[in-house]
Design a protein around this motif. Structure first.
Motif, PDB file in Angstrom:
ATOM      1  N   ALA A 222       0.896  -1.303  -0.060  1.00 15.67           N
ATOM      2  CA  ALA A 222      -0.035  -0.133  -0.210  1.00 15.67           C
ATOM      3  C   ALA A 222       0.968   1.225  -0.035  1.00 15.67           C
ATOM      4  O   ALA A 222       0.632   2.306  -0.579  1.00 15.67           O
ATOM      5  N   ALA A 223       1.771   1.198   0.870  1.00 12.87           N
ATOM      6  CA  ALA A 223       2.755   2.516   0.702  1.00 12.87           C
ATOM      7  C   ALA A 223       3.798   2.480  -0.503  1.00 12.87           C
ATOM      8  O   ALA A 223       3.594   3.792  -1.070  1.00 12.87           O
ATOM      9  N   HIS A 224       3.800   1.511  -1.384  1.00 15.46           N
ATOM     10  CA  HIS A 224       4.417   1.506  -2.609  1.00 15.46           C
ATOM     11  C   HIS A 224       3.484   2.247  -3.539  1.00 15.46           C
ATOM     12  O   HIS A 224       3.921   3.017  -4.438  1.00 15.46           O
ATOM     13  N   LEU A 225       2.206   1.845  -3.573  1.00 16.73           N
ATOM     14  CA  LEU A 225       1.090   2.237  -4.442  1.00 16.73           C
ATOM     15  C   LEU A 225       0.880   3.645  -4.241  1.00 16.73           C
ATOM     16  O   LEU A 225       0.475   4.649  -4.771  1.00 16.73           O
ATOM     17  N   SER A 226       0.894   4.090  -2.829  1.00 17.11           N
ATOM     18  CA  SER A 226       0.840   5.403  -2.409  1.00 17.11           C
ATOM     19  C   SER A 226       1.858   6.360  -3.315  1.00 17.11           C
ATOM     20  O   SER A 226       1.388   7.575  -3.590  1.00 17.11           O
ATOM     21  N   GLU A 227       3.029   5.677  -2.807  1.00 16.94           N
ATOM     22  CA  GLU A 227       4.111   6.782  -3.599  1.00 16.94           C
ATOM     23  C   GLU A 227       3.826   6.975  -5.260  1.00 16.94           C
ATOM     24  O   GLU A 227       4.062   7.880  -5.885  1.00 16.94           O
ATOM     25  N   LEU A 232       1.704   9.898 -10.160  1.00 17.77           N
ATOM     26  CA  LEU A 232       0.540  10.176 -10.965  1.00 17.77           C
ATOM     27  C   LEU A 232      -0.154  11.531 -10.855  1.00 17.77           C
ATOM     28  O   LEU A 232      -0.463  12.170 -11.671  1.00 17.77           O
ATOM     29  N   ASP A 233      -0.106  11.840  -9.541  1.00 18.52           N
ATOM     30  CA  ASP A 233      -0.699  13.376  -9.316  1.00 18.52           C
ATOM     31  C   ASP A 233       0.068  14.427  -9.630  1.00 18.52           C
ATOM     32  O   ASP A 233      -0.273  15.307 -10.185  1.00 18.52           O
ATOM     33  N   ASP A 234       1.528  14.086  -9.903  1.00 19.57           N
ATOM     34  CA  ASP A 234       2.280  15.023 -10.262  1.00 19.57           C
ATOM     35  C   ASP A 234       2.179  15.361 -11.551  1.00 19.57           C
ATOM     36  O   ASP A 234       2.210  16.444 -12.414  1.00 19.57           O
ATOM     37  N   LEU A 235       2.008  14.115 -12.280  1.00 23.44           N
ATOM     38  CA  LEU A 235       1.960  14.027 -13.858  1.00 23.44           C
ATOM     39  C   LEU A 235       0.696  14.860 -14.204  1.00 23.44           C
ATOM     40  O   LEU A 235       0.549  15.579 -15.178  1.00 23.44           O
ATOM     41  N   ALA A 236      -0.575  14.589 -13.334  1.00 19.98           N
ATOM     42  CA  ALA A 236      -1.694  15.162 -13.670  1.00 19.98           C
ATOM     43  C   ALA A 236      -1.791  16.679 -13.670  1.00 19.98           C
ATOM     44  O   ALA A 236      -2.226  17.316 -14.364  1.00 19.98           O
ATOM     45  N   GLN A 237      -1.031  17.057 -12.389  1.00 20.84           N
ATOM     46  CA  GLN A 237      -0.780  18.476 -12.440  1.00 20.84           C
ATOM     47  C   GLN A 237      -0.022  19.111 -13.584  1.00 20.84           C
ATOM     48  O   GLN A 237      -0.419  20.113 -13.944  1.00 20.84           O
ATOM     49  N   ILE A 238       0.975  18.559 -13.988  1.00 18.18           N
ATOM     50  CA  ILE A 238       1.643  18.767 -15.201  1.00 18.18           C
ATOM     51  C   ILE A 238       0.650  19.144 -16.678  1.00 18.18           C
ATOM     52  O   ILE A 238       0.630  20.125 -17.101  1.00 18.18           O
ATOM     53  N   ASP A 239      -0.173  17.936 -16.915  1.00 24.09           N
ATOM     54  CA  ASP A 239      -1.027  18.021 -17.976  1.00 24.09           C
ATOM     55  C   ASP A 239      -2.059  18.866 -17.604  1.00 24.09           C
ATOM     56  O   ASP A 239      -2.401  19.612 -18.744  1.00 24.09           O
ATOM     57  N   LEU A 240      -2.529  19.039 -16.431  1.00 22.92           N
ATOM     58  CA  LEU A 240      -3.742  19.980 -16.272  1.00 22.92           C
ATOM     59  C   LEU A 240      -3.344  21.641 -16.337  1.00 22.92           C
ATOM     60  O   LEU A 240      -4.063  22.418 -16.722  1.00 22.92           O
ATOM     61  N   ARG A 271      -7.344  10.175 -18.752  1.00 16.46           N
ATOM     62  CA  ARG A 271      -8.034   9.739 -17.592  1.00 16.46           C
ATOM     63  C   ARG A 271      -7.248   9.987 -16.234  1.00 16.46           C
ATOM     64  O   ARG A 271      -7.987  10.592 -15.257  1.00 16.46           O
ATOM     65  N   ASN A 272      -6.020  10.061 -16.465  1.00 15.13           N
ATOM     66  CA  ASN A 272      -5.478  10.465 -15.150  1.00 15.13           C
ATOM     67  C   ASN A 272      -5.614  11.777 -14.621  1.00 15.13           C
ATOM     68  O   ASN A 272      -5.923  12.174 -13.526  1.00 15.13           O
TER      69      ASN A 272
END
Length: 442
Positions: A222-227, A232-240, A271-272
């Motif tokens: 779960a910790a690995h997936l959280s990382e 993915l959130d960082d990538l979404a911020q770049i795209d948005l 989608r992300n």
């Protein structure tokens, strides 16, 4: 006292170090084992450490008769520890999942009590994290869901913090036993019709019998997936950031994105980015229901596609995506006369109109489009309102909400649209402030 019980206070303090400057710590106190240990630990640490003021919050769901005695138990525990207690009674809304409805009611109460710069502490531990991972895996969750419960997240005006996520249930049981703590045993925790109870009592004993470190390794996953979700959130911020361009209709106050910027991305990145953008606004659809996005994106240029989601709608207009919710999805109510145009005119469910400058002679009326309206525009003469709105690219979803200023049967002005919003030579001006979140929008 065992070594793990001795280490527990120092580990808890270390986990709470970033939150020592909060103005208050609220402890979610069910009266069960986990929250009883958390409360006891904090109450005793407060005697030797400089901690924010402690209060306990007990939420009474009213779902079982036996639960009526729990507030008194919690009060006696808190009195003995010198911690103030607040009991909050909630109404659990009926629905398909009683577990989810009770959780929603509980966290609604927590949100209400958590003010700015305050922290709500909950007692979920490492075993709970492993159960959450497996439960969500069986429901087909994506990376965000499989990240498990976050250590911290915004709540109300402050934050929710889970300081025991690296502590096992066995360690909590040992601490409770060595400190002679008493706690409530919720009978519903034995009901294996509830999925989490089934996992806890049937599945995990079999897993840990074969793989003794199963809980630890699943929590680590779960910790690995959280990382991974963080990346993915960082990538979404770049795209948005590429899609968050200005619009001629920013005055609407509605969230919007440029469609062309999203269409340049791969389908997975689309989608992300959209998931990241929509997540604070609505419950996200399951993966099988993302066809609505495909239909919206791929519709013909002159189409008016709508993707209906749980808490609002995504519209496409003028090469942009627009998020509509709350009052924007309700029909407008008749406005009628404007008896004193020198004063702002509140429109039922549709914001506020103001007239500035040399106010035209009355009587004035506010109406909404019915079709066929004509407006006189010197020196262009009489022009069809529909054509004027087309020229200015007004989104379709706005047109029926635009308040129109009439004198008798004469259309005098359309607010906020250049060349249509006032008198000749700028002698007066009609301005519309659309409804905002305080007026019923999500």
């Amino acid at each position: 006292m065992s070594q793990s019980a001795i280490d527990l206070p120092s580990r808890l303090l270390l986990n709470l170090k970033p939150w020592r400057n909060a103005t208050a710590w609220h402890i979610a106190f069910s009266g069960g084992l986990d929250s009883t240990v958390l409360l006891h630990l904090l109450a005793h640490l407060a005697k030797t450490e400089s901690l924010p003021p402690l209060t306990a919050i007990h939420v009474h769901h009213g779902l079982q008769a036996v639960a009526d005695a729990w507030p008194d138990h919690c009060r006696s525990v808190c009195d003995a520890l010198g911690v103030p207690l607040q009991v909050v009674r909630v109404q659990v809304q009926p629905g398909a999942s009683l577990e989810r409805a009770a959780r929603d009611a509980r966290y609604g109460a927590f949100m209400d009590v958590t003010q700015a710069n305050q922290v709500l502490l909950t007692a979920q531990h490492r075993d709970d994290q492993a159960e959450t991972l497996l439960f969500r895996l069986l429901r087909g969750a994506g990376v965000r869901g499989l990240s498990g419960m976050p250590r911290r997240r915004p709540l109300g005006g402050g934050h929710l913090v889970r300081p025991l996520l690296d502590i096992t249930r066995t360690e909590l049981e040992t601490y409770a036993s060595e400190n002679h703590l008493n706690w409530i045993e919720d009978p519903s925790n034995q009901d294996r019709q509830f999925s989490r109870n089934y996992l806890r009592h049937q599945v995990f004993p079999a897993l840990t019998a074969r793989w003794p470190q199963a809980m630890a390794t699943m929590a680590r996953s779960a910790a690995h997936l959280s990382e991974a979700q963080g990346l993915l959130d960082d990538l979404a911020q770049i795209d948005l950031s590429q899609a968050s361009t200005p619009s001629d209709f920013d005055w609407l106050g509605l969230p919007s994105l440029e469609l062309a910027a999203l269409e340049k991305l791969s389908v997975a990145r689309q989608r992300n980015a959209l998931s990241h953008w929509l997540e604070p606004r609505t419950r996200l659809p399951e993966s099988d229901h993302w066809s609505g996005w495909d239909s919206l994106r791929d519709a013909a240029v002159d189409a008016r596609p709508i993707w209906r989601l749980a808490d609002g709608e995504l519209h496409r207009a003028g090469g942009r995506l627009w998020w509509l919710s709350g009052g924007w999805l309700s029909p407008v109510l008749a406005a009628g006369e404007w008896p004193d145009p020198a004063l702002p005119r509140a429109l039922p469910g549709n914001g506020v109109l103001t007239l500035t400058g040399q106010i035209p002679d009355g009587p004035l009326q506010i109406r909404y489009r019915e079709g066929g309206e004509i407006m006189e525009l010197p020196p262009r003469g009489h022009r069809d309102l529909k054509r004027l709105l087309n020229e200015r690219g007004v989104p379709q979803f706005v047109r029926g909400r635009l308040p129109l200023l009439f004198k008798g049967e004469q259309l005098l002005a359309v607010p906020n649209l250049q060349g249509l919003e006032g008198g000749a030579a700028g002698s007066w001006n009609l301005h519309w402030q659309p409804p905002n979140e305080d007026q019923g929008l999500s």
